[in-house]
Design a protein around this motif. Structure first.
Motif, PDB file in Angstrom:
ATOM      1  N   LEU A 128     -46.098  11.635  39.039  1.00  0.00           N
ATOM      2  CA  LEU A 128     -46.792  12.630  38.223  1.00  0.00           C
ATOM      3  C   LEU A 128     -48.262  12.623  38.641  1.00  0.00           C
ATOM      4  O   LEU A 128     -48.731  11.645  39.232  1.00  0.00           O
ATOM      5  CB  LEU A 128     -46.657  12.293  36.741  1.00  0.00           C
ATOM      6  N   PRO A 129     -49.030  13.663  38.303  1.00  0.00           N
ATOM      7  CA  PRO A 129     -50.442  13.675  38.688  1.00  0.00           C
ATOM      8  C   PRO A 129     -51.254  12.571  38.011  1.00  0.00           C
ATOM      9  O   PRO A 129     -52.201  12.048  38.581  1.00  0.00           O
ATOM     10  CB  PRO A 129     -50.946  15.046  38.273  1.00  0.00           C
ATOM     11  N   THR A 130     -50.906  12.205  36.794  1.00  0.00           N
ATOM     12  CA  THR A 130     -51.627  11.144  36.085  1.00  0.00           C
ATOM     13  C   THR A 130     -50.648  10.308  35.273  1.00  0.00           C
ATOM     14  O   THR A 130     -49.564  10.772  34.900  1.00  0.00           O
ATOM     15  CB  THR A 130     -52.694  11.718  35.114  1.00  0.00           C
ATOM     16  N   TYR A 131     -51.042   9.081  34.989  1.00  0.00           N
ATOM     17  CA  TYR A 131     -50.245   8.161  34.177  1.00  0.00           C
ATOM     18  C   TYR A 131     -51.175   7.486  33.172  1.00  0.00           C
ATOM     19  O   TYR A 131     -52.375   7.358  33.414  1.00  0.00           O
ATOM     20  CB  TYR A 131     -49.597   7.074  35.048  1.00  0.00           C
ATOM     21  N   CYS A 132     -50.593   7.035  32.089  1.00  0.00           N
ATOM     22  CA  CYS A 132     -51.314   6.239  31.098  1.00  0.00           C
ATOM     23  C   CYS A 132     -50.757   4.824  31.130  1.00  0.00           C
ATOM     24  O   CYS A 132     -49.574   4.619  31.438  1.00  0.00           O
ATOM     25  CB  CYS A 132     -51.141   6.818  29.687  1.00  0.00           C
ATOM     26  N   GLU A 133     -51.606   3.897  30.810  1.00  0.00           N
ATOM     27  CA  GLU A 133     -51.178   2.521  30.741  1.00  0.00           C
ATOM     28  C   GLU A 133     -49.979   2.425  29.795  1.00  0.00           C
ATOM     29  O   GLU A 133     -49.969   3.032  28.723  1.00  0.00           O
ATOM     30  CB  GLU A 133     -52.345   1.662  30.226  1.00  0.00           C
ATOM     31  N   GLY A 134     -48.921   1.723  30.232  1.00  0.00           N
ATOM     32  CA  GLY A 134     -47.735   1.575  29.403  1.00  0.00           C
ATOM     33  C   GLY A 134     -46.660   2.613  29.670  1.00  0.00           C
ATOM     34  O   GLY A 134     -45.565   2.504  29.145  1.00  0.00           O
ATOM     35  N   ASP A 135     -46.949   3.664  30.472  1.00  0.00           N
ATOM     36  CA  ASP A 135     -45.918   4.658  30.811  1.00  0.00           C
ATOM     37  C   ASP A 135     -44.809   3.991  31.612  1.00  0.00           C
ATOM     38  O   ASP A 135     -44.998   2.957  32.255  1.00  0.00           O
ATOM     39  CB  ASP A 135     -46.514   5.795  31.645  1.00  0.00           C
ATOM     40  N   GLU A 136     -43.626   4.617  31.567  1.00  0.00           N
ATOM     41  CA  GLU A 136     -42.501   4.096  32.334  1.00  0.00           C
ATOM     42  C   GLU A 136     -42.796   4.184  33.829  1.00  0.00           C
ATOM     43  O   GLU A 136     -43.555   5.047  34.280  1.00  0.00           O
ATOM     44  CB  GLU A 136     -41.240   4.909  32.032  1.00  0.00           C
ATOM     45  N   ASN A 137     -42.157   3.278  34.570  1.00  0.00           N
ATOM     46  CA  ASN A 137     -42.303   3.287  36.023  1.00  0.00           C
ATOM     47  C   ASN A 137     -41.710   4.557  36.606  1.00  0.00           C
ATOM     48  O   ASN A 137     -40.692   5.059  36.136  1.00  0.00           O
ATOM     49  CB  ASN A 137     -41.594   2.078  36.645  1.00  0.00           C
ATOM     50  N   GLY A 138     -42.333   5.067  37.650  1.00  0.00           N
ATOM     51  CA  GLY A 138     -41.785   6.201  38.383  1.00  0.00           C
ATOM     52  C   GLY A 138     -40.953   5.698  39.547  1.00  0.00           C
ATOM     53  O   GLY A 138     -41.078   4.551  39.972  1.00  0.00           O
ATOM     54  N   ASN A 139     -40.075   6.523  40.033  1.00  0.00           N
ATOM     55  CA  ASN A 139     -39.285   6.209  41.219  1.00  0.00           C
ATOM     56  C   ASN A 139     -39.779   7.087  42.353  1.00  0.00           C
ATOM     57  O   ASN A 139     -39.746   8.312  42.262  1.00  0.00           O
ATOM     58  CB  ASN A 139     -37.797   6.466  40.975  1.00  0.00           C
ATOM     59  N   LEU A 140     -40.236   6.449  43.400  1.00  0.00           N
ATOM     60  CA  LEU A 140     -40.719   7.179  44.570  1.00  0.00           C
ATOM     61  C   LEU A 140     -39.600   7.307  45.582  1.00  0.00           C
ATOM     62  O   LEU A 140     -38.864   6.356  45.833  1.00  0.00           O
ATOM     63  CB  LEU A 140     -41.896   6.440  45.209  1.00  0.00           C
TER      64      LEU A 140
END
Length: 168
Positions: A128-140
């Protein structure tokens, strides 16, 4: 026209005695002349189809560059040429030849063979363009996604885990 000094001078003699004992001889002098320098910029054996242009400069100007096949050389007007891999079809072996004749009439040439190979376009998605601390991990997911790809990032230890298969 300036004439180069010979590399060496060879005196050749031939003596002959016939069956009656008469002797005769002949001699000549011959010059061995130096070859002009046909060297040019060291080139790679393989270029990618998207590589930047390559400046090719001869060690001694005054010669002619030629090629085999559909190789595009751009003459700079100063003795040098440019090889544009983007304008040369994928494949090879292609040949670049530099031929020069020196002031003494001797001719020399240098030949270089190379090929053009396809490059692989790469990329990845899953962020995603931005993340917040504690967000779920992304899969690249990289493409192409196989063992030849590797992810890296400037992040805290453990924040990026490369799975070794083009994914993280």
């Amino acid at each position: 026209i300036r004439r180069q000094q010979p590399v060496c001078i060879i005196d050749s003699n031939y003596a002959y005695t016939n069956e009656d004992g008469c002797e005769s001889s002949a001699s000549t002098e011959l010059e061995v002349n130096a070859l002009p320098d046909a060297g040019f910029t060291e080139l790679a054996v393989t270029y990618f189809a998207n590589d930047p242009v390559v400046l090719i400069t001869p060690n001694e100007v005054g010669g002619v560059f030629s090629t085999s096949g559909p190789v595009v050389l751009i003459d700079n007007g100063d003795g040098s040429v440019i090889l544009d891999p983007t304008q040369t079809p994928i494949g090879g072996l292609y040949t670049i030849i530099y031929t020069i004749t020196g002031p003494n009439g001797c001719t020399n040439e240098q030949i270089h063979e190379f090929s053009i190979v396809a490059f692989t376009a790469v990329g990845f998605n899953g962020l995603l363009p931005t993340y917040c601390e504690g967000d779920e991990n992304g899969n690249l997911v990289g493409f192409p996604a196989d063992e030849n790809g590797a992810f890296s990032a400037t992040v805290p230890d453990g924040a990026l885990i490369d799975n070794g298969d083009g994914t993280a």
